[in-house]
Design a protein around this motif. Structure first.
Motif, PDB file in Angstrom:
ATOM      1  N   ARG A 427       2.779   3.596  -6.785  1.00 46.75           N
ATOM      2  CA  ARG A 427       4.131   2.878  -8.071  1.00 46.75           C
ATOM      3  C   ARG A 427       5.159   2.749  -6.868  1.00 46.75           C
ATOM      4  O   ARG A 427       5.768   1.884  -6.988  1.00 46.75           O
ATOM      5  CB  ARG A 427       4.373   3.994  -9.125  1.00 46.75           C
ATOM      6  CG  ARG A 427       5.919   3.089  -9.858  1.00 46.75           C
ATOM      7  CD  ARG A 427       5.175   4.101 -11.362  1.00 46.75           C
ATOM      8  NE  ARG A 427       5.335   5.242 -11.281  1.00 46.75           N
ATOM      9  CZ  ARG A 427       6.444   6.001 -10.730  1.00 46.75           C
ATOM     10  NH1 ARG A 427       7.917   5.174 -10.489  1.00 46.75           N
ATOM     11  NH2 ARG A 427       7.035   7.601 -10.473  1.00 46.75           N
ATOM     12  N   TYR A 428       5.266   3.746  -6.230  1.00 46.16           N
ATOM     13  CA  TYR A 428       7.028   3.851  -5.373  1.00 46.16           C
ATOM     14  C   TYR A 428       6.888   3.136  -3.756  1.00 46.16           C
ATOM     15  O   TYR A 428       7.788   2.137  -3.921  1.00 46.16           O
ATOM     16  CB  TYR A 428       6.327   5.244  -4.251  1.00 46.16           C
ATOM     17  CG  TYR A 428       5.272   5.252  -3.468  1.00 46.16           C
ATOM     18  CD1 TYR A 428       5.569   4.762  -2.725  1.00 46.16           C
ATOM     19  CD2 TYR A 428       4.637   6.258  -3.754  1.00 46.16           C
ATOM     20  CE1 TYR A 428       4.630   5.044  -1.016  1.00 46.16           C
ATOM     21  CE2 TYR A 428       3.736   6.452  -3.112  1.00 46.16           C
ATOM     22  CZ  TYR A 428       3.219   5.705  -1.673  1.00 46.16           C
ATOM     23  OH  TYR A 428       2.805   5.991  -0.910  1.00 46.16           O
ATOM     24  N   ALA A 430       6.499  -0.092  -4.943  1.00 41.44           N
ATOM     25  CA  ALA A 430       6.239  -1.741  -6.377  1.00 41.44           C
ATOM     26  C   ALA A 430       8.075  -1.205  -6.173  1.00 41.44           C
ATOM     27  O   ALA A 430       8.680  -1.414  -6.599  1.00 41.44           O
ATOM     28  CB  ALA A 430       6.527  -1.188  -7.417  1.00 41.44           C
ATOM     29  N   TYR A 431       8.522  -1.805  -4.959  1.00 38.23           N
ATOM     30  CA  TYR A 431       9.966  -2.148  -4.344  1.00 38.23           C
ATOM     31  C   TYR A 431      10.710  -3.180  -4.426  1.00 38.23           C
ATOM     32  O   TYR A 431      11.490  -3.399  -3.886  1.00 38.23           O
ATOM     33  CB  TYR A 431      10.540  -1.400  -3.240  1.00 38.23           C
ATOM     34  CG  TYR A 431       8.824  -1.490  -2.099  1.00 38.23           C
ATOM     35  CD1 TYR A 431       9.175  -2.529  -1.325  1.00 38.23           C
ATOM     36  CD2 TYR A 431       8.149   0.042  -1.761  1.00 38.23           C
ATOM     37  CE1 TYR A 431       8.882  -2.899  -0.235  1.00 38.23           C
ATOM     38  CE2 TYR A 431       7.491  -0.327  -0.703  1.00 38.23           C
ATOM     39  CZ  TYR A 431       7.419  -1.327  -0.153  1.00 38.23           C
ATOM     40  OH  TYR A 431       6.768  -2.323   1.090  1.00 38.23           O
ATOM     41  N   ASP A 436       7.024  -4.300  -9.137  1.00 40.13           N
ATOM     42  CA  ASP A 436       7.762  -4.145  -9.978  1.00 40.13           C
ATOM     43  C   ASP A 436       7.506  -4.634 -11.579  1.00 40.13           C
ATOM     44  O   ASP A 436       6.153  -4.303 -12.386  1.00 40.13           O
ATOM     45  CB  ASP A 436       8.866  -3.826  -9.806  1.00 40.13           C
ATOM     46  CG  ASP A 436       9.241  -2.513 -11.503  1.00 40.13           C
ATOM     47  OD1 ASP A 436       8.538  -1.849 -11.778  1.00 40.13           O
ATOM     48  OD2 ASP A 436      10.893  -3.015 -11.201  1.00 40.13           O
ATOM     49  N   ASN A 439       3.432  -4.649 -12.470  1.00 39.12           N
ATOM     50  CA  ASN A 439       2.943  -3.035 -12.905  1.00 39.12           C
ATOM     51  C   ASN A 439       3.507  -3.368 -14.176  1.00 39.12           C
ATOM     52  O   ASN A 439       2.939  -3.168 -15.677  1.00 39.12           O
ATOM     53  CB  ASN A 439       3.638  -2.561 -12.284  1.00 39.12           C
ATOM     54  CG  ASN A 439       3.068  -1.677 -11.419  1.00 39.12           C
ATOM     55  OD1 ASN A 439       1.788  -2.151 -11.024  1.00 39.12           O
ATOM     56  ND2 ASN A 439       3.298  -1.000  -9.563  1.00 39.12           N
ATOM     57  N   ALA A 440       4.613  -4.040 -14.954  1.00 42.53           N
ATOM     58  CA  ALA A 440       5.366  -3.637 -15.813  1.00 42.53           C
ATOM     59  C   ALA A 440       3.873  -5.001 -16.954  1.00 42.53           C
ATOM     60  O   ALA A 440       3.989  -4.639 -18.125  1.00 42.53           O
ATOM     61  CB  ALA A 440       6.574  -4.462 -15.494  1.00 42.53           C
ATOM     62  N   GLU A 466      13.188   4.128 -10.057  1.00 42.19           N
ATOM     63  CA  GLU A 466      12.117   3.338  -8.756  1.00 42.19           C
ATOM     64  C   GLU A 466      11.836   2.404  -9.306  1.00 42.19           C
ATOM     65  O   GLU A 466      11.364   1.355  -8.268  1.00 42.19           O
ATOM     66  CB  GLU A 466      11.200   4.783  -8.746  1.00 42.19           C
ATOM     67  CG  GLU A 466      11.096   4.343  -7.560  1.00 42.19           C
ATOM     68  CD  GLU A 466       9.359   5.495  -6.855  1.00 42.19           C
ATOM     69  OE1 GLU A 466       9.793   5.688  -5.865  1.00 42.19           O
ATOM     70  OE2 GLU A 466       9.050   6.394  -7.945  1.00 42.19           O
ATOM     71  N   THR A 467      11.015   2.298 -10.422  1.00 46.16           N
ATOM     72  CA  THR A 467      10.624   0.866 -10.890  1.00 46.16           C
ATOM     73  C   THR A 467      10.648   0.890 -12.599  1.00 46.16           C
ATOM     74  O   THR A 467      10.562   1.024 -13.313  1.00 46.16           O
ATOM     75  CB  THR A 467       8.684   1.045 -11.134  1.00 46.16           C
ATOM     76  OG1 THR A 467       8.612   2.256 -11.027  1.00 46.16           O
ATOM     77  CG2 THR A 467       8.550   1.273  -9.039  1.00 46.16           C
ATOM     78  N   MET A 470       8.231  -1.634 -15.031  1.00 51.89           N
ATOM     79  CA  MET A 470       7.262  -0.901 -15.304  1.00 51.89           C
ATOM     80  C   MET A 470       7.831  -0.015 -16.135  1.00 51.89           C
ATOM     81  O   MET A 470       7.011   0.593 -17.686  1.00 51.89           O
ATOM     82  CB  MET A 470       6.605  -0.028 -14.118  1.00 51.89           C
ATOM     83  CG  MET A 470       5.031   0.679 -14.512  1.00 51.89           C
ATOM     84  SD  MET A 470       4.766   1.523 -13.044  1.00 51.89           S
ATOM     85  CE  MET A 470       3.195   1.260 -13.545  1.00 51.89           C
ATOM     86  N   TRP A 471       9.067   1.083 -16.443  1.00 59.13           N
ATOM     87  CA  TRP A 471       8.980   2.039 -16.670  1.00 59.13           C
ATOM     88  C   TRP A 471       9.190   2.081 -18.833  1.00 59.13           C
ATOM     89  O   TRP A 471       9.306   1.977 -19.269  1.00 59.13           O
ATOM     90  CB  TRP A 471       9.970   2.741 -16.336  1.00 59.13           C
ATOM     91  CG  TRP A 471       9.816   4.392 -15.858  1.00 59.13           C
ATOM     92  CD1 TRP A 471       9.492   4.254 -14.547  1.00 59.13           C
ATOM     93  CD2 TRP A 471       8.904   5.411 -16.036  1.00 59.13           C
ATOM     94  NE1 TRP A 471       8.859   5.604 -13.347  1.00 59.13           N
ATOM     95  CE2 TRP A 471       8.508   6.200 -14.413  1.00 59.13           C
ATOM     96  CE3 TRP A 471       8.751   6.139 -17.333  1.00 59.13           C
ATOM     97  CZ2 TRP A 471       7.622   7.311 -15.043  1.00 59.13           C
ATOM     98  CZ3 TRP A 471       7.991   7.211 -17.020  1.00 59.13           C
ATOM     99  CH2 TRP A 471       7.140   8.006 -15.924  1.00 59.13           C
ATOM    100  N   VAL A 568      15.230  -3.830  -7.613  1.00 61.80           N
ATOM    101  CA  VAL A 568      14.669  -3.614  -8.470  1.00 61.80           C
ATOM    102  C   VAL A 568      15.110  -3.463  -9.581  1.00 61.80           C
ATOM    103  O   VAL A 568      14.902  -3.058 -10.908  1.00 61.80           O
ATOM    104  CB  VAL A 568      13.321  -2.629  -8.439  1.00 61.80           C
ATOM    105  CG1 VAL A 568      12.532  -3.008  -7.770  1.00 61.80           C
ATOM    106  CG2 VAL A 568      13.546  -0.907  -8.545  1.00 61.80           C
TER     107      VAL A 568
END
Length: 623
Positions: A427-428, A430-431, A436, A439-440, A466-467, A470-471, A568
């Motif tokens: 995940r780190y 996906a910058y 990002d 993943n989302a 960071e993402t 996605m979060w 991001v």
């Protein structure tokens, strides 16, 4: 230069055998328990389960990248060892050509071997490196072709470079850049007579790369997605992953470049010096960026590539005895820094590799094969209890699909769970907004029943910011199920927590500067649309963009400073970011967080961006 006649000298033979040992690519790995072991596991897992680069996963390695760091999953171990054995035979043949057919003096070959030994960590760095050995073989073939001719040599070099994008796209880019330099040198030497060679240089490796990628990835759409995803990873690296280091290492890098300049000056002719300069200039620059954007143990990559370049230059240099003291002096400065970084990797393994002992160890442990597989299979028994998933979580998850938001998630495989991989497998990494977003979209459309998170992040980043795209989808679709002492278990909802977000107002944001947080009400999220300034774009292209920091001022706690990735932040971020696993659990139970008073942005990279902030809220809650 003429091929050797009669029997070779004992020294020449010994140098050849030692270089063959140094070029051995045999590597295999048990399941690990750290950050880098996690992406290695993920790529092996993907290969064993039919997941395709571009379509299903995105990372820095290509569809065949797992062959250089195989684990015993499916047929990976056998396939990897087969590929590595073939590569070793090819390297032995190339080195045989170099030592016994090129007519080089032992003095030049000895310097080549010394520098080649110093370059060896490049061939195994961070579990990978096999792609760099392929690149080194191609470079040697090009040098031999330039010195002695033979279209077969050059054709073999083109095929090897065409193979590189299947292992790692950036290695392929370096190979194609070197070919462009060689073609330019040939045009300067021969003019229009070089056009057939230039055409072959442009067509053959590209055709090999495209054909093999299409065969591996099965469709043009997947191939294009692989290229775009790898391109995103490459473009965002300079800003997202930058880490400063000691200035002395930059001076050592300059000294290493000066050594290469000295060897260029000692070439037998101006044409040969120009050939080497055009062949190696871009690859050397790329290795500098790779090593010094993230200036920790990654600097080894630059010094090792400089050593490889020196090995190639040694083959054409005029090495009279009077020049050797000067050469030793120039070698001393970068070598001092080179070995200062060796302890960061563990003193014994790198030195053992440069002496060929690592190869002997790997080969000895691979025989007999059934015992090797037994040792690899027993590795999970040594997995630390403190890193294992809590037993109650394992029991709850059962056979249901589960993914991990943590940076280390081999504990899911150790527990025998039904592991799922999201596209950017770490995940780190996906910058960029596109990564990002991948993943989302996976969380939204294909998210598993359970997610696990341990709260950790790299480089002092904030885990949520960071993402954020996605979060945001995780927040929409998941609730807290269990909060354990080490991990948080989230379970998927039947329906999203809220619908789309919509903007509720914009705010000017100067960097460095502060963003006042209004009473949240229906606007609990903010975003920042950021672009690099001209100075930022130059820094990104030539070196690195320093970090940007965000300080969160909360009424109930001391200020907290974290690193953020401006690119991001175009996705909405909660104003009251959770910090601890307890706070994450509360947020995913729908509980409110203590209010945030303001956000401050600064850090050495803040001046490289211009940004505009916007506030967001769930559309369903707005009047």
């Amino acid at each position: 230069m003429t091929p050797l006649k009669g029997y070779p000298s004992a020294v020449r033979l010994a140098l050849y055998l030692f270089s063959v040992v140094l070029a051995c690519p045999i590597r295999y790995w048990p399941m690990g328990r750290d950050v880098d072991s996690t992406w290695r596991f993920a790529l092996n897992f993907a290969a064993a389960h039919g997941l395709l680069a571009g379509r299903d996963i995105v990372f820095t390695y290509g569809p065949l990248g797992y062959l250089v760091f195989p684990e015993d999953m499916g047929g990976n171990l056998i396939a990897g060892l087969t590929f590595q054995t073939i590569l070793w035979a090819v390297m032995a043949a190339i080195l045989f050509d170099l030592f016994f057919r090129a007519g080089l003096r032992v003095r030049n070959l000895a310097l080549f071997v010394i520098c080649f030994a110093l370059a060896v960590p490049l061939f195994w760095f961070n579990f990978g490196g096999g792609e760099n050995l392929v690149l080194a073989g191609a470079f040697l073939l090009i040098v031999l072709y330039r010195q002695r001719g033979s279209g077969l040599r050059y054709a073999a070099a083109l095929v090897m470079i065409g193979l590189l994008p299947l292992l790692k796209l950036t290695a392929g880019m370096v190979g194609f850049a070197a070919l462009a330099g060689f073609a330019a040198a040939r045009m300067l030497e021969q003019g229009r007579k070089a056009l057939p060679l230039v055409a072959a240089t442009a067509i053959l490796p590209a055709a090999v790369a495209v054909a093999l990628c299409l065969a591996s990835l099965r469709s043009a759409a997947t191939f294009l997605s692989y290229l775009s995803g790898s391109g995103e990873l490459t473009s965002g690296y300079s800003a997202a992953m930058s880490v400063p280091g000691p200035p002395l290492e930059l001076w050592a890098a300059l000294a290493a470049a000066a050594l290469l300049g000295l060897l260029l000056y000692w070439q037998a002719s101006l044409a040969m010096a120009r050939f080497y300069a055009l062949l190696l200039a871009i690859p050397l620059f790329v290795s500098f960026k790779h090593g010094f954007v993230r200036q920790d143990m990654h600097v080894i990559n630059y010094f090792c590539f400089a050593a490889l370049a020196a090995a190639l230059l040694a083959l054409g240099a005029s090495l009279e005895r009077r020049k050797l003291p000067c050469l030793a002096l120039f070698l001393l400065i970068p070598l001092t820094l080179y070995f200062s970084r060796v302890p960061a990797l563990g003193l014994i393994p790198p030195v053992a590799e440069m002496a060929g002992l690592g190869t002997a160890h790997m080969l000895a442990n691979a025989i007999p094969f059934h015992e090797l597989r037994a040792r690899l299979a027993s590795a999970p028994n040594d997995y630390p209890a403190a890193q294992r998933l809590e037993p109650e979580m394992v029991a709850l998850i059962g056979n249901a699909p589960v993914a991990s938001l943590s940076i280390v998630y081999t504990n899911l495989a150790i527990a025998g769970l039904n592991v799922q991989l999201y596209p950017v497998v770490q995940r780190y990494s996906a910058y960029t907004p596109e990564l990002d977003g991948r993943n989302a979209a996976w969380i939204r459309d294909r998210g598993p029943r359970f997610l696990v998170f341990d709260g950790a992040a790299i480089d002092r980043r904030d885990a949520w910011a960071e993402t954020p795209a996605m979060w945001l989808e995780v927040y929409r679709w998941y609730d807290t199920r269990v909060l354990g002492p080490r991990n948080l278990l989230l379970e998927r909802r039947d329906a999203p927590r809220f619908g789309a977000l919509e903007g509720s107002g914009r705010a000017a944001l100067s960097w460095p500067g502060e963003l006042p947080v209004p009473p949240l009400g229906n606007s609990p999220f903010w975003s920042a649309t950021c672009g690099l300034t001209p100075a930022g774009r130059i820094a990104q292209a030539l070196f690195r963009v320093p970090e940007v920091r965000m300080t969160v001022y909360r009424a109930d706690a001391p200020p907290r400073t974290v690193r953020v990735i401006p690119a991001v932040l175009s996705a909405p971020v909660p104003a009251n970011l959770p910090v601890t696993l307890t706070e994450f659990a509360a947020v995913f139970r729908g509980e409110s967080m203590p209010p945030v008073e303001r956000l401050r942005f600064d850090g050495p990279g803040a001046g490289y961006y211009t940004c505009e902030a916007e506030w967001w809220g769930p559309a369903a809650t707005r009047p």
